[in-house]
Design a protein around this motif. Structure first.
Motif, PDB file in Angstrom:
ATOM      1  N   LEU A 123      16.270  -1.299  18.143  1.00 41.43           N
ATOM      2  CA  LEU A 123      15.764  -0.702  16.899  1.00 41.43           C
ATOM      3  C   LEU A 123      16.360   0.684  16.683  1.00 41.43           C
ATOM      4  N   ILE A 124      16.358   1.489  17.729  1.00 40.56           N
ATOM      5  CA  ILE A 124      16.896   2.850  17.611  1.00 40.56           C
ATOM      6  C   ILE A 124      18.395   2.802  17.327  1.00 40.56           C
ATOM      7  N   SER A 125      19.094   1.880  17.962  1.00 43.47           N
ATOM      8  CA  SER A 125      20.528   1.745  17.721  1.00 43.47           C
ATOM      9  C   SER A 125      20.801   1.406  16.262  1.00 43.47           C
ATOM     10  N   ALA A 126      20.057   0.471  15.712  1.00 43.18           N
ATOM     11  CA  ALA A 126      20.238   0.090  14.312  1.00 43.18           C
ATOM     12  C   ALA A 126      19.961   1.270  13.383  1.00 43.18           C
ATOM     13  N   LEU A 127      18.867   1.977  13.640  1.00 41.80           N
ATOM     14  CA  LEU A 127      18.515   3.109  12.775  1.00 41.80           C
ATOM     15  C   LEU A 127      19.510   4.255  12.919  1.00 41.80           C
ATOM     16  N   ASN A 128      20.024   4.474  14.136  1.00 40.70           N
ATOM     17  CA  ASN A 128      21.041   5.509  14.320  1.00 40.70           C
ATOM     18  C   ASN A 128      22.318   5.172  13.567  1.00 40.70           C
ATOM     19  N   GLN A 129      22.710   3.911  13.589  1.00 43.09           N
ATOM     20  CA  GLN A 129      23.912   3.509  12.864  1.00 43.09           C
ATOM     21  C   GLN A 129      23.719   3.647  11.353  1.00 43.09           C
ATOM     22  N   LEU A 130      22.525   3.327  10.873  1.00 43.12           N
ATOM     23  CA  LEU A 130      22.231   3.516   9.456  1.00 43.12           C
ATOM     24  C   LEU A 130      22.232   4.996   9.094  1.00 43.12           C
ATOM     25  N   GLN A 131      21.710   5.816   9.993  1.00 38.22           N
ATOM     26  CA  GLN A 131      21.648   7.262   9.760  1.00 38.22           C
ATOM     27  C   GLN A 131      23.044   7.870   9.744  1.00 38.22           C
ATOM     28  N   GLU A 132      23.947   7.361  10.587  1.00 43.80           N
ATOM     29  CA  GLU A 132      25.316   7.875  10.608  1.00 43.80           C
ATOM     30  C   GLU A 132      26.039   7.564   9.297  1.00 43.80           C
ATOM     31  N   ASP A 133      25.727   6.427   8.706  1.00 39.06           N
ATOM     32  CA  ASP A 133      26.390   6.031   7.464  1.00 39.06           C
ATOM     33  C   ASP A 133      25.883   6.835   6.268  1.00 39.06           C
ATOM     34  N   GLY A 134      24.661   7.242   6.303  1.00 35.12           N
ATOM     35  CA  GLY A 134      24.068   7.996   5.196  1.00 35.12           C
ATOM     36  C   GLY A 134      22.649   8.366   5.547  1.00 35.12           C
ATOM     37  N   ASP A 135      21.957   8.958   4.612  1.00 37.76           N
ATOM     38  CA  ASP A 135      20.587   9.378   4.862  1.00 37.76           C
ATOM     39  C   ASP A 135      19.652   8.179   4.752  1.00 37.76           C
ATOM     40  N   LEU A 136      18.810   8.005   5.754  1.00 38.96           N
ATOM     41  CA  LEU A 136      17.858   6.882   5.734  1.00 38.96           C
ATOM     42  C   LEU A 136      16.875   6.985   4.579  1.00 38.96           C
ATOM     43  N   SER A 137      16.553   8.193   4.164  1.00 40.24           N
ATOM     44  CA  SER A 137      15.582   8.348   3.077  1.00 40.24           C
ATOM     45  C   SER A 137      16.141   7.831   1.751  1.00 40.24           C
ATOM     46  N   ASP A 138      17.458   7.702   1.654  1.00 35.89           N
ATOM     47  CA  ASP A 138      18.051   7.145   0.438  1.00 35.89           C
ATOM     48  C   ASP A 138      17.808   5.645   0.324  1.00 35.89           C
ATOM     49  N   ILE A 139      17.751   4.960   1.460  1.00 38.37           N
ATOM     50  CA  ILE A 139      17.583   3.510   1.412  1.00 38.37           C
ATOM     51  C   ILE A 139      16.177   3.061   1.790  1.00 38.37           C
ATOM     52  N   TYR A 140      15.377   3.966   2.341  1.00 39.05           N
ATOM     53  CA  TYR A 140      14.026   3.584   2.764  1.00 39.05           C
ATOM     54  C   TYR A 140      13.026   4.560   2.164  1.00 39.05           C
ATOM     55  N   ASP A 141      12.081   4.037   1.438  1.00 43.26           N
ATOM     56  CA  ASP A 141      11.009   4.873   0.904  1.00 43.26           C
ATOM     57  C   ASP A 141       9.693   4.121   1.035  1.00 43.26           C
TER      58      ASP A 141
END
Length: 146
Positions: A105-123
Motif C-alpha cells: 500500500l505504501i509503495s503504491a501511494l509513494n509512486q502516486l505521490q512521486e508522479d503528482g500530488d495525491l490531493s489532486d486525485i484523491y478527495d
C-alpha cells in the motif's frame, strides 16, 4: 589360453580404471551449517511485547494501514487509471488481495505521490489523506528511533 585370459582381464581392468579416472564426478556436497533462528527474527517487530513502545507502534501501524488501505481502495474504485504510474506487480497485488500488506500500500501511494500530488486525485470529506501523512510521519519516526 591362460595367457590370453590374463591379457584380456588386464586390458579390461586398465580400460575400466581409465574410464573411472576420466568420468564426470560431482563435486562434494557443500557442508551446510544449521543455525537455530530465534523466533524474534520472524516477528513483525523486535520490541518486547507488552511495552508501551510496542503498543504505540502497533496502534500507529494499524492506523497507517487503515488509512492507506482506504485511500488505495477508493482510488481503485473511482479512478483506476491513476494507477498507470504504479508498477504492474504492485497493481496486480492490490487487485488480487483484499487486504494487501502495508508495504504494498505504501509503495503504491509513494509512486502516486512521486508522479503528482495525491490531493489532486484523491478527495474525501474525512481528511483521510491528511491523517495518512501525519500517521506515516509518526510511524517512520517510531520505527527509526527504536
Amino acid at each position: 589360453m591362460k595367457a590370453k585370459i590374463t591379457v584380456i582381464l588386464i586390458t579390461l581392468g586398465t580400460f575400466g580404471a581409465w574410464i573411472y579416472a576420466h568420468s564426470y564426478k560431482l563435486p562434494p556436497a557443500p557442508m551446510v551449517e544449521l543455525v537455530a533462528t530465534p523466533a524474534s527474527e520472524y516477528a513483525r517487530h523486535e520490541v518486547r511485547p507488552g511495552t508501551q513502545k510496542t503498543q504505540e507502534l502497533q496502534e500507529t501501524e494499524d492506523s497507517l494501514y487503515r488509512c492507506a488501505h482506504t485511500i488505495c481502495t477508493r482510488l481503485m474504485q473511482r479512478n483506476a487509471e491513476c494507477f498507470n504510474v504504479v508498477d504492474e506487480e504492485t497493481v496486480e497485488t492490490l487487485k488480487a488481495y483484499e487486504e494487501p500488506r502495508l508495504c504494498v500500500l505504501i509503495s503504491a501511494l509513494n509512486q502516486l505521490q512521486e508522479d503528482g500530488d495525491l490531493s489532486d486525485i484523491y478527495d474525501d470529506d474525512e481528511s483521510t489523506l491528511a491523517k495518512y501523512d501525519a500517521i506515516k510521519a509518526k510511524y517512520y519516526k517510531l520505527v527509526l528511533n527504536r
